[in-house]
Design a protein around this motif. Structure first.
Motif, PDB file in Angstrom:
ATOM      1  N   ASP A  48      -6.761   6.573  -0.315  1.00  0.00           N
ATOM      2  CA  ASP A  48      -6.060   5.420   0.238  1.00  0.00           C
ATOM      3  C   ASP A  48      -7.141   4.441   0.680  1.00  0.00           C
ATOM      4  OD1 ASP A  48      -4.876   3.542   1.867  1.00  0.00           O
ATOM      5  OD2 ASP A  48      -3.667   4.971   3.012  1.00  0.00           O
TER       6      ASP A  48
ATOM      7  N   HIS B  56      -2.184   7.563   7.060  1.00  0.00           N
ATOM      8  CA  HIS B  56      -1.102   6.598   6.845  1.00  0.00           C
ATOM      9  C   HIS B  56       0.017   7.224   6.012  1.00  0.00           C
ATOM     10  CE1 HIS B  56       0.717   2.707   5.522  1.00  0.00           C
ATOM     11  NE2 HIS B  56       0.159   2.215   6.610  1.00  0.00           N
TER      12      HIS B  56
ATOM     13  N   GLY C 227       0.821  -1.200   0.000  1.00  0.00           N
ATOM     14  CA  GLY C 227       0.000   0.000   0.000  1.00  0.00           C
ATOM     15  C   GLY C 227       0.858   1.254   0.000  1.00  0.00           C
ATOM     16  N   THR C 228       1.984   1.189   0.676  1.00  0.00           N
ATOM     17  CA  THR C 228       2.896   2.333   0.696  1.00  0.00           C
ATOM     18  C   THR C 228       3.345   2.675  -0.719  1.00  0.00           C
ATOM     19  OG1 THR C 228       3.647   1.787   2.930  1.00  0.00           O
ATOM     20  CG2 THR C 228       5.117   3.148   1.590  1.00  0.00           C
TER      21      THR C 228
ATOM     22  N   LYS D  32      -5.071  -6.768   3.375  1.00  0.00           N
ATOM     23  CA  LYS D  32      -5.764  -6.777   4.669  1.00  0.00           C
ATOM     24  C   LYS D  32      -7.108  -7.494   4.578  1.00  0.00           C
ATOM     25  CE  LYS D  32      -3.494  -2.919   6.840  1.00  0.00           C
ATOM     26  NZ  LYS D  32      -3.067  -1.587   6.399  1.00  0.00           N
TER      27      LYS D  32
ATOM     28  N   ALA E  88      -6.807   1.182   1.620  1.00  0.00           N
ATOM     29  CA  ALA E  88      -6.274  -0.053   2.225  1.00  0.00           C
ATOM     30  C   ALA E  88      -7.430  -0.883   2.778  1.00  0.00           C
ATOM     31  CB  ALA E  88      -5.282   0.290   3.326  1.00  0.00           C
ATOM     32  N   ARG E  89      -8.467  -0.165   3.279  1.00  0.00           N
ATOM     33  CA  ARG E  89      -9.676  -0.839   3.777  1.00  0.00           C
ATOM     34  C   ARG E  89     -10.911  -0.331   3.040  1.00  0.00           C
ATOM     35  NH1 ARG E  89      -6.633   0.290   8.558  1.00  0.00           N
ATOM     36  NH2 ARG E  89      -5.607  -1.624   9.245  1.00  0.00           N
TER      37      ARG E  89
HETATM   38  C1  LIG Z   1      -2.121  -0.983   5.884  1.00  0.00           C
HETATM   39  C2  LIG Z   1      -2.358   0.355   5.320  1.00  0.00           C
HETATM   40  C3  LIG Z   1      -1.723   0.757   4.145  1.00  0.00           C
HETATM   41  C4  LIG Z   1      -0.731  -0.093   3.391  1.00  0.00           C
HETATM   42  O1  LIG Z   1       0.381  -0.436   4.136  1.00  0.00           O
HETATM   43  P1  LIG Z   1       1.583  -1.342   3.570  1.00  0.00           P
HETATM   44  O2  LIG Z   1       2.166  -1.915   4.821  1.00  0.00           O
HETATM   45  O3  LIG Z   1       2.525  -0.439   2.877  1.00  0.00           O
HETATM   46  O4  LIG Z   1       1.017  -2.361   2.659  1.00  0.00           O
HETATM   47  C5  LIG Z   1      -2.052   1.998   3.619  1.00  0.00           C
HETATM   48  N1  LIG Z   1      -2.949   2.794   4.227  1.00  0.00           N
HETATM   49  C6  LIG Z   1      -3.582   2.433   5.359  1.00  0.00           C
HETATM   50  C7  LIG Z   1      -4.605   3.346   5.968  1.00  0.00           C
HETATM   51  C8  LIG Z   1      -3.297   1.213   5.951  1.00  0.00           C
HETATM   52  O5  LIG Z   1      -3.925   0.866   7.084  1.00  0.00           O
END
Ligand SMILES: *Cc1c(COP(=O)(O)O)cnc(C)c1O
Length: 345
Positions: A173, A88, A63-64, A206, A175-176
């Motif tokens: 973003d 994040h 995600g980063t 996730k 991620a969720r």
């Molecule tokens: C987990 C997460 C990410 C992605 O994290 P990576 O460890 O880089 O895969 C991005 N944004 C949010 C809000 C997250 O919780």
């Protein structure tokens, strides 16, 4: 022995059966590499169906990487990116957005429960109009947020209006993202294309994938040369079919949404059972798969001594309990029983 489940993070979960089955299916013979394969083409097509849009899709490993490369596609080095104080991209990416954009400045916005207040966008974007301050270019929001809340479609429309008014791109973003869709019960497009989102980083790891996030561009001009950015950043996986196949596995029968609903339902159950306990205070509206609670300091230590793991990086007394696609009701039972004992004696 299977280690016990925890509430540390949803990325502590395993691979869901649908993604695993697709991995096994994809593990036949030889395929073209670097995303030129049939699985990758099918995954991209399924994203276009899901969003009812002619979007462009790229797969990255974290995600980063997805956030940093997507943000760099919207903002140049002399621009600024507006995000929430707890985002994040600000607090958990080791400066990757600044690094990949060669110095774009992140400016922090406030807003209750992890959501940017639309007014804050205008305030920051118009703070200065001289050459000595970075030019505001992008807004980055997180759906669902870092504090387990969601932006309603109306919230997103207000942010879209602020972006339009000030000529800003909109990055999400996600991620969720699946947990937000499950929570709001609306079509994925109602939270993205309909609200002017230019690029969404749609999280997989996730929510049941072993690895892989999808960067979904709704604005073709923002996507320009994104393939080169991915390659340069070491994100062009040679065996891409194994990331894409997992996505096909969860998209083809709606498992992505089913799993997110399950995680949200577990969090709702956990919240409901924690709320009446003496000494426990729920911290933010529980709208997705996270429960934030304030516990007596002594209780936190004693729960940790009993082997429970959870994040305590959200301020003194605050714990974050994350549920995932595979959280079992026995895990919730055991946690609540232990906490009752700890609080009672
Ligand atoms: C987990 C997460 C990410 C992605 O994290 P990576 O460890 O880089 O895969 C991005 N944004 C949010 C809000 C997250 O919780």
């Amino acid at each position: 022995m299977t280690p016990p489940q925890q509430f540390t993070s949803d990325n502590c979960s395993g691979i869901c059966p649908e993604a695993m089955a697709a991995l096994v299916e994809a593990n036949h013979g030889h395929e073209r590499s670097y995303g030129d394969d049939g699985w990758t083409a099918e995954a991209c097509e399924r994203f276009r169906e899901l969003f009812e849009a002619d979007c462009q899709v790229y797969f990255v490993l974290t995600g980063t990487a997805g956030n940093a490369l997507a943000l760099a596609s919207t903002a140049r080095s002399h621009h600024s990116i507006i995000c929430h104080r707890v985002a994040h991209v600000e607090v958990d990416e080791c400066g990757a957005p600044e690094f990949f954009s060669h110095g774009a400045k992140i400016l922090l916005a406030d807003g209750v429960d992890g959501r940017i207040a639309p007014d804050a966008i205008g305030e920051i974007a118009t703070r200065r109009d001289d050459i000595h301050y970075p030019k505001a270019r992008t807004v980055s929001i997180t759906q669902s947020t870092e504090l387990g809340t969601v932006y309603q479609p109306a919230d997103l429309q207000a942010i879209q209006r602020a972006c339009r008014e000030h000529g800003l791109a909109l990055h999400m973003d996600g991620a969720r993202f699946a947990n937000a869709v499950a929570s709001l019960g609306c079509a994925p497009r109602a939270l993205t294309t309909d609200c002017g989102v230019d690029v969404l980083v749609f999280g997989g790891s996730k929510n049941g994938l072993a690895i892989g996030e999808a960067v979904v561009f709704f604005n073709a001009s923002v996507a320009e040369e994104f393939d080169y950015r991915c390659k340069q950043a070491g994100q062009l996986l040679s065996k891409m079919r194994f990331v894409a196949a997992q996505w096909v596995g969860v998209l083809r029968d709606g498992a992505w949404l089913r799993h997110a609903r399950h995680a949200n339902a577990c969090a709702a159950e956990l919240e409901g059972r924690l709320r009446p306990l003496p000494g426990v205070r729920i911290l933010y509206p529980r709208q997705a798969n996270a429960v934030f609670a304030h516990l007596p300091a002594e209780a936190i230590v004693r729960m940790q001594q009993r082997g429970w793991r959870f994040s305590t990086t959200f301020g003194p007394g605050a714990v974050r309990l994350m549920c995932s696609w595979d959280t079992r009701s026995e895990t919730i039972d055991a946690f609540v029983q232990d906490l009752k004992q700890v609080l009672g004696g």
